[in-house]
Structures are given as C-alpha cells and as structure tokens.
Design a protein around this motif. Structure first.
Motif, short mmCIF file in Angstrom:
data_model
loop_
_atom_site.label_atom_id
_atom_site.label_comp_id
_atom_site.label_asym_id
_atom_site.label_seq_id
_atom_site.Cartn_x
_atom_site.Cartn_y
_atom_site.Cartn_z
N MET A 98 68.94 -23.36 6.02
CA MET A 98 68.89 -24.53 5.14
C MET A 98 67.61 -24.55 4.29
O MET A 98 67.64 -24.87 3.10
CB MET A 98 68.98 -25.81 5.98
CG MET A 98 70.34 -26.02 6.64
SD MET A 98 70.31 -27.41 7.81
CE MET A 98 69.92 -28.78 6.72
N LEU A 99 66.47 -24.19 4.94
CA LEU A 99 65.20 -24.18 4.22
C LEU A 99 65.20 -23.12 3.12
O LEU A 99 64.73 -23.37 2.00
CB LEU A 99 64.05 -23.94 5.19
CG LEU A 99 62.64 -23.99 4.61
CD1 LEU A 99 62.35 -25.37 4.02
CD2 LEU A 99 61.60 -23.65 5.67
N LYS A 101 67.78 -21.92 1.56
CA LYS A 101 68.68 -22.36 0.49
C LYS A 101 68.01 -23.40 -0.39
O LYS A 101 68.13 -23.39 -1.63
CB LYS A 101 69.96 -22.92 1.10
CG LYS A 101 70.99 -23.35 0.08
CD LYS A 101 72.27 -23.83 0.75
CE LYS A 101 73.30 -24.25 -0.30
NZ LYS A 101 74.56 -24.74 0.34
N ARG A 102 67.25 -24.31 0.23
CA ARG A 102 66.60 -25.38 -0.51
C ARG A 102 65.50 -24.84 -1.42
O ARG A 102 65.29 -25.33 -2.54
CB ARG A 102 66.01 -26.39 0.47
CG ARG A 102 65.26 -27.52 -0.20
CD ARG A 102 64.63 -28.44 0.82
NE ARG A 102 63.81 -29.45 0.17
CZ ARG A 102 63.00 -30.28 0.80
NH1 ARG A 102 62.90 -30.19 2.12
NH2 ARG A 102 62.29 -31.16 0.15
N ILE A 113 56.70 -26.66 -0.46
CA ILE A 113 57.82 -27.54 -0.16
C ILE A 113 57.57 -28.91 -0.77
O ILE A 113 56.50 -29.51 -0.59
CB ILE A 113 58.01 -27.68 1.37
CG1 ILE A 113 58.33 -26.31 1.97
CG2 ILE A 113 59.11 -28.68 1.70
CD1 ILE A 113 58.44 -26.31 3.48
N GLY A 115 59.10 -32.97 -1.56
CA GLY A 115 59.92 -33.99 -0.93
C GLY A 115 59.07 -35.05 -0.27
O GLY A 115 57.87 -35.17 -0.52
N GLN A 119 59.77 -34.61 5.15
CA GLN A 119 60.39 -33.34 4.75
C GLN A 119 59.36 -32.23 4.66
O GLN A 119 59.62 -31.10 5.06
CB GLN A 119 61.11 -33.52 3.41
CG GLN A 119 62.37 -34.37 3.50
CD GLN A 119 62.96 -34.65 2.13
OE1 GLN A 119 62.23 -34.78 1.13
NE2 GLN A 119 64.29 -34.74 2.07
N GLY A 123 59.39 -28.98 7.14
CA GLY A 123 59.57 -27.64 6.60
C GLY A 123 58.38 -26.73 6.86
O GLY A 123 58.54 -25.56 7.23
#
Length: 269
Positions: A98-99, A101-102, A113, A115, A119, A123
C-alpha cells in the motif's frame, strides 16, 4: 579461545564427581556433580573455574517470557502466538504494498511521505521497521510449527553407542585431544563416563552434532553431525532471538518498539 578440555579439567578439580557440564543458551557454564551422594549444580567461570553465585531468576522476566511464548495459556496460547505471527506477516507485506502504491512505486518507497501527522508517523516508522518485523514474525512461525512438531527440528539425531572402548586407565580431561579441539562456545553438553564402568565413554553434544569420546585415549569414537533440519532450527532460533548477534538483537528490539506506535497511528488513520 577456551577449550572444553580446559573447562572440564577445572570442573574435575573441584569437590565431588562430575556428572555433566552444560552450556546454557545464555552462555552460563553449569556443572552437575555428586557430593556425598547428593546431586548439586554449580555455575562456574569458564576462564578461572571459580564457582559463581547462582543466577537470580527474575519473576518479571519469566512472566514476560511466558506471555510472549504462550500468552500464559499453555498450548492454546502457543497456537495463538503462531497465528499472531502469521497476521504480522500479512500486515507487514500488505502495508508495504500500500505504501509503495501511494508513493508511486517501489523505487519511490523512500520518498517523503505527505498527509496527516498519523499518516506520516505510520509510513515513516513502517518502512524502517518492516524488515525487522518480517524477520521476527517469519522465524516465529517456523518455531511455532516446530513446537507442535509440524516441521522437524532435528532433535532426534543420536550417535550410536560405541562398540569398542579402550577400557584402560582414564586420562585427565585436560589431555583428551578431542575435547581440546572444541571451543567452549560450541558446547551444548558434555556427559562424563561413570566411574564404575570402564566401558563407558564421554558423550559430547555441540552446535555441530553428537559424539562419543574414549576416556582412555581421548579419541573421538563416533560422531553424528546434526542433520539439515537441526542446522536450520539453530539458524532460525539465532535470527529470532538475536542470540550471539547483539546488533541483530538491537535491531529486532527497535522494530518491536515500533509496533505500539504503528497500532495507534493505524487506528487513527
């Protein structure tokens, strides 16, 4: 380097008849001996042979150990701990996917990162701790399976009793050439021959295997190396506990410390 022969000689020079010498997983040397027909255990210094005070058993440490291994619930708790390790692997792998992909792909996994605060904390910590968490959880799964005998751990390896023993006058432990070649750090257990049985031999268990040593000649009579299953078990145990590798132990402990923070930030997210 301290040899097993040196430690055996120092132990034999003390009171009573030595029955066996055991090196514990923590590195302590424990001598089992009989004094006036009464069995006793002594912890000795491998360098000097001096008898050391018995280790203090911490009630808290024992509690945490049992909690970690079985959640204080016996076999049911051990099974739950194994299932928990499987869940940790699933969470770690899926979270990493998921990380990636983000952030725009695997090559961008270590980009900044953005957010909310939760978040960012989640992360940042996850991508640092994930390798340690995977090592801990994957090795825990194996050890759980070994506990329930679903995978072999190689503990059934046994060296056959020697059929030909010299039976002559026994050499002092310091002169047993087979023992002089073995580092004390590789010892698991050394059982001494019975004084009243001239055909008895030393029984040696090391990190590499199990063997018998002639008490009169000092030669290794038989040696059965650990099979691949036991070698795998020893390696995985080392990776899970970090025993003998303090940098690994420190890294695994640091990764474990991230779990509570990941749990809270994951809940907030």
């Amino acid at each position: 380097v301290i040899s097993v022969a040196t430690v055996a000689a120092m132990a034999s020079g003390k009171r009573g008849e030595v029955e066996k010498i055991v090196r514990t997983p923590t590195g302590s040397i424990i001598v089992h001996r009989a004094v006036n027909g009464r069995p006793i255990k002594e912890r000795i210094d491998a360098r000097t042979g001096k008898v050391l005070p018995p280790p203090v058993q911490s009630t808290f440490t024992q509690f945490v150990t049992n909690l970690h291994r079985s959640l204080l619930l016996g076999d049911g708790g051990r099974a739950a701990a194994g299932i928990g390790a499987v869940c940790m692997v699933i969470l770690s792998v899926s979270g990493l996917i998921m990380l990636a992909k983000r952030l725009g792909g695997w090559r961008a996994l270590y980009r900044r990162i953005r957010g909310s605060r939760a978040q960012r904390w989640h992360g940042e910590l996850a991508r640092v701790a994930v390798l340690g968490l995977l090592v801990s959880s994957l090795t825990a799964i194996y050890m759980s399976l070994a506990t329930f005998e679903l995978v072999p751990d190689g503990t059934i390896v046994e060296a056959s009793a020697p059929s030909q023993v010299d039976g002559g006058v026994r050499l002092p432990p310091a002169r047993l050439k087979a023992l002089r070649k073995i580092d004390i750090n590789d010892l698991r257990e050394l059982t001494f021959p019975q004084a009243k049985d001239p055909a008895d031999a030393y029984r040696l268990t090391t990190v590499d295997g199990i063997g018998h040593i002639d008490a009169a000649t000092g030669a290794m009579l038989l040696f059965a190396p650990h099979d691949m299953a036991r070698q795998i078990h020893e390696t995985i145990y080392m990776l899970h506990t970090g025993q003998g590798l303090w940098p690994l132990a420190l890294a695994l402990g640091s990764a474990a410390l991230a779990v509570p923070v990941l749990s809270v930030t994951g809940t907030l997210i």
